[in-house]
Write a protein that holds these residues in place. Structure first.
Motif, mmCIF file in Angstrom:
data_model
loop_
_atom_site.group_PDB
_atom_site.id
_atom_site.type_symbol
_atom_site.label_atom_id
_atom_site.label_comp_id
_atom_site.label_asym_id
_atom_site.label_seq_id
_atom_site.Cartn_x
_atom_site.Cartn_y
_atom_site.Cartn_z
ATOM 1 N N ARG A 53 6.781 -5.164 3.608
ATOM 2 C CA ARG A 53 5.488 -5.465 2.989
ATOM 3 C C ARG A 53 4.565 -6.174 3.977
ATOM 4 N N ALA A 54 5.128 -7.131 4.715
ATOM 5 C CA ALA A 54 4.309 -7.869 5.679
ATOM 6 C C ALA A 54 3.844 -6.959 6.814
ATOM 7 N N LEU A 55 4.719 -6.086 7.291
ATOM 8 C CA LEU A 55 4.352 -5.198 8.394
ATOM 9 C C LEU A 55 3.325 -4.172 7.930
ATOM 10 N N ALA A 56 3.494 -3.628 6.721
ATOM 11 C CA ALA A 56 2.502 -2.693 6.190
ATOM 12 C C ALA A 56 1.140 -3.356 6.096
ATOM 13 N N ARG A 57 1.095 -4.571 5.584
ATOM 14 C CA ARG A 57 -0.180 -5.265 5.464
ATOM 15 C C ARG A 57 -0.810 -5.480 6.843
ATOM 16 N N ALA A 58 -0.005 -5.836 7.834
ATOM 17 C CA ALA A 58 -0.541 -6.107 9.166
ATOM 18 C C ALA A 58 -1.125 -4.848 9.803
ATOM 19 N N VAL A 59 -0.394 -3.734 9.767
ATOM 20 C CA VAL A 59 -0.919 -2.520 10.409
ATOM 21 C C VAL A 59 -2.096 -1.961 9.619
ATOM 22 N N ASN A 60 -2.072 -2.134 8.307
ATOM 23 C CA ASN A 60 -3.190 -1.628 7.508
ATOM 24 C C ASN A 60 -4.459 -2.443 7.741
ATOM 25 N N GLU A 61 -4.320 -3.736 7.856
ATOM 26 C CA GLU A 61 -5.481 -4.567 8.174
ATOM 27 C C GLU A 61 -6.058 -4.169 9.531
ATOM 28 N N TYR A 62 -5.182 -3.886 10.497
ATOM 29 C CA TYR A 62 -5.667 -3.506 11.823
ATOM 30 C C TYR A 62 -6.364 -2.143 11.778
ATOM 31 N N PHE B 79 -14.050 6.609 12.936
ATOM 32 C CA PHE B 79 -12.684 6.426 12.448
ATOM 33 C C PHE B 79 -12.641 6.193 10.939
ATOM 34 N N ALA B 80 -11.548 6.646 10.340
ATOM 35 C CA ALA B 80 -11.156 6.279 8.987
ATOM 36 C C ALA B 80 -9.671 5.939 9.055
ATOM 37 N N HIS B 81 -9.051 5.675 7.880
ATOM 38 C CA HIS B 81 -7.706 5.108 7.923
ATOM 39 C C HIS B 81 -6.901 5.535 6.707
ATOM 40 N N PHE B 82 -5.651 5.966 6.949
ATOM 41 C CA PHE B 82 -4.659 6.159 5.900
ATOM 42 C C PHE B 82 -3.690 4.975 5.952
ATOM 43 N N ALA B 83 -3.541 4.280 4.839
ATOM 44 C CA ALA B 83 -2.738 3.063 4.804
ATOM 45 C C ALA B 83 -1.254 3.364 4.631
ATOM 46 N N SER B 84 -0.416 2.686 5.402
ATOM 47 C CA SER B 84 1.030 2.831 5.281
ATOM 48 C C SER B 84 1.530 2.166 4.006
ATOM 49 N N LEU B 85 2.410 2.860 3.290
ATOM 50 C CA LEU B 85 3.086 2.279 2.134
ATOM 51 C C LEU B 85 4.541 1.988 2.509
ATOM 52 N N SER C 114 4.839 -1.010 -2.613
ATOM 53 C CA SER C 114 3.924 0.106 -2.394
ATOM 54 C C SER C 114 2.763 0.069 -3.377
ATOM 55 N N LEU C 115 3.039 -0.298 -4.626
ATOM 56 C CA LEU C 115 1.957 -0.436 -5.599
ATOM 57 C C LEU C 115 0.962 -1.506 -5.171
ATOM 58 N N ALA C 116 1.478 -2.639 -4.717
ATOM 59 C CA ALA C 116 0.589 -3.718 -4.279
ATOM 60 C C ALA C 116 -0.207 -3.304 -3.061
ATOM 61 N N GLU C 117 0.426 -2.596 -2.122
ATOM 62 C CA GLU C 117 -0.256 -2.245 -0.883
ATOM 63 C C GLU C 117 -1.292 -1.155 -1.091
ATOM 64 N N LEU D 52 -6.794 0.553 -0.971
ATOM 65 C CA LEU D 52 -7.861 1.372 -1.527
ATOM 66 C C LEU D 52 -8.998 0.546 -2.116
ATOM 67 N N ASP D 53 -8.680 -0.634 -2.657
ATOM 68 C CA ASP D 53 -9.715 -1.442 -3.306
ATOM 69 C C ASP D 53 -10.361 -2.464 -2.378
ATOM 70 N N VAL D 54 -9.600 -2.971 -1.418
ATOM 71 C CA VAL D 54 -10.111 -4.033 -0.541
ATOM 72 C C VAL D 54 -10.447 -3.498 0.846
ATOM 73 N N LEU D 55 -9.534 -2.748 1.431
ATOM 74 C CA LEU D 55 -9.735 -2.281 2.805
ATOM 75 C C LEU D 55 -10.596 -1.036 2.894
ATOM 76 N N GLY D 56 -10.719 -0.303 1.815
ATOM 77 C CA GLY D 56 -11.510 0.924 1.859
ATOM 78 C C GLY D 56 -10.836 2.064 2.588
ATOM 79 N N SER D 57 -9.507 2.094 2.586
ATOM 80 C CA SER D 57 -8.785 3.174 3.258
ATOM 81 C C SER D 57 -9.073 4.510 2.588
ATOM 82 N N ALA D 58 -8.995 5.577 3.378
ATOM 83 C CA ALA D 58 -9.299 6.917 2.872
ATOM 84 C C ALA D 58 -8.166 7.497 2.044
ATOM 85 N N GLY D 59 -7.004 6.883 2.101
ATOM 86 C CA GLY D 59 -5.828 7.362 1.391
ATOM 87 C C GLY D 59 -4.630 6.576 1.874
ATOM 88 N N VAL D 60 -3.448 7.083 1.577
ATOM 89 C CA VAL D 60 -2.225 6.400 1.974
ATOM 90 C C VAL D 60 -1.339 7.365 2.744
#
Length: 316
Positions: free
Chosen positions: A72-81, A93-99, A107-110, A115-123
């Motif tokens: 969970r911590a690693l997913a959050r870190a790479v997704n923030e980056y 650039f756009a971004h697909f977030a790792s679950l 995965s539900l939390a991430e 999608l709601d905070v980071l504005g990722s294009a998908g997962v």
């Protein structure tokens, strides 16, 4: 020249590589070593290849190395980056977030944060997570939420269970990744996931792997041996997925893919940075030198399809 939309583009961070190496992924998926990535190098590749926008994601081996909390911590870190890169250069650039599959709660939390905070294009998920394939019923809650959002899910291949026994010392991306994508897509069909969650937009890689030639065989076994044929034919369900052309689409794979499933859901993918610059440039160039689709070009076709898939994300 039409500016390509690259839906299969990877990034790395030093912290991510360090975490993966510490977990034993010194030669990830049997590759000789880790790729090298920088924003400047990626932009240079894009400018040379005529890529307008790249959708960044983390490749295999993903973010879950055995511990849910660490994943969970690693997913959050790479997704923030990754989302930070997209926010700083939204025209490129756009971004697909790792679950962190197979962790359902994480995965539900991430996905909510991405999608709601980071504005990722998908997962982004992998074809299996510690041997659990995406048709597994444990993911129902995640899929229900993704379906509610009509989210895009990028499915990247990874090493299969017991990879050392089947890869014979060769890199898994050479052969095993192709069959991993095939297994995962078939699992979604036979597990009823595509039928139950029709609003999810799934992207599969490398021209659909072996799906174009195995779709009829999956249907045969479902009809004759499993006794549970899907209500919607297998080929029709697979034609509803999206497919990128990363790897070696010409002269064989792309025509097989479009012949089996049509061309309305074909996308461009470079697979950079895991595909070295010379190979990525040769692949982009092949889009122009290969036999073109009727009435259009590979560049125009894949770009128009990407805009249909991600209309709220792409700025060009």
């Amino acid at each position: 020249m039409t500016g390509l939309i690259d839906v299969h583009a990877h990034f790395l961070t030093d912290d991510y590589v360090a975490a993966a190496v510490a977990a034993g992924h010194v030669r990830p998926d049997g590759m000789p070593g880790w790729a090298v990535w920088s924003l400047a190098d990626h932009l240079s590749l894009m400018d040379t290849a005529g890529i307008a926008t790249s959708v960044l994601s983390v490749s295999s081996p993903g973010v879950h190395f055995g511990d849910d909390g660490a994943a969970r911590a690693l997913a959050r870190a790479v997704n923030e980056y990754g989302a930070g890169v997209a926010a700083a250069r939204p025209e490129r650039f756009a971004h697909f977030a790792s679950l962190p599959f197979p962790d359902v709660a994480g995965s539900l939390a991430e996905l909510t944060h991405a999608l709601d905070v980071l504005g990722s294009a998908g997962v982004a998920i992998l074809t299996n997570a510690h041997g659990v394939y995406p048709g597994d019923g444990r993911y129902a809650e995640v899929y229900a939420e993704l379906d509610r959002r009509a989210a895009t899910v990028f499915v990247h291949p990874t090493a299969p269970p017991n990879a050392a026994a089947v890869a014979s010392g060769r890199p898994c991306p050479m052969v095993e990744f192709v069959f991993e994508s095939t297994r995962a897509a078939a699992d979604l069909v036979l597990g009823g996931v595509l039928a139950r969650y029709p609003r999810i937009e799934w992207i599969f890689t490398h021209s659909g792997g072996a799906l174009p030639v195995l779709a009829d065989r999956v249907q045969l076994f479902a009809d004759v041996f499993l006794g549970t044929p899907p209500a919607t034919p297998v080929a029709e369900q697979l034609a509803g997925l999206w497919y990128d052309l990363a790897g070696t689409p010409f002269p064989t794979a792309a025509p097989a893919l479009t012949g089996a499933f049509g061309d309305s859901r074909i996308l461009y993918g470079s697979d950079y940075c895991w595909t070295p610059v010379p190979a990525a440039l040769a692949h982009a160039g092949a889009l122009d030198t290969a036999a073109q689709p009727a009435g259009t070009t590979w560049r125009a076709l894949t770009t128009a399809n990407a805009h249909r898939l991600l209309p709220a994300t792409l700025r060009v």
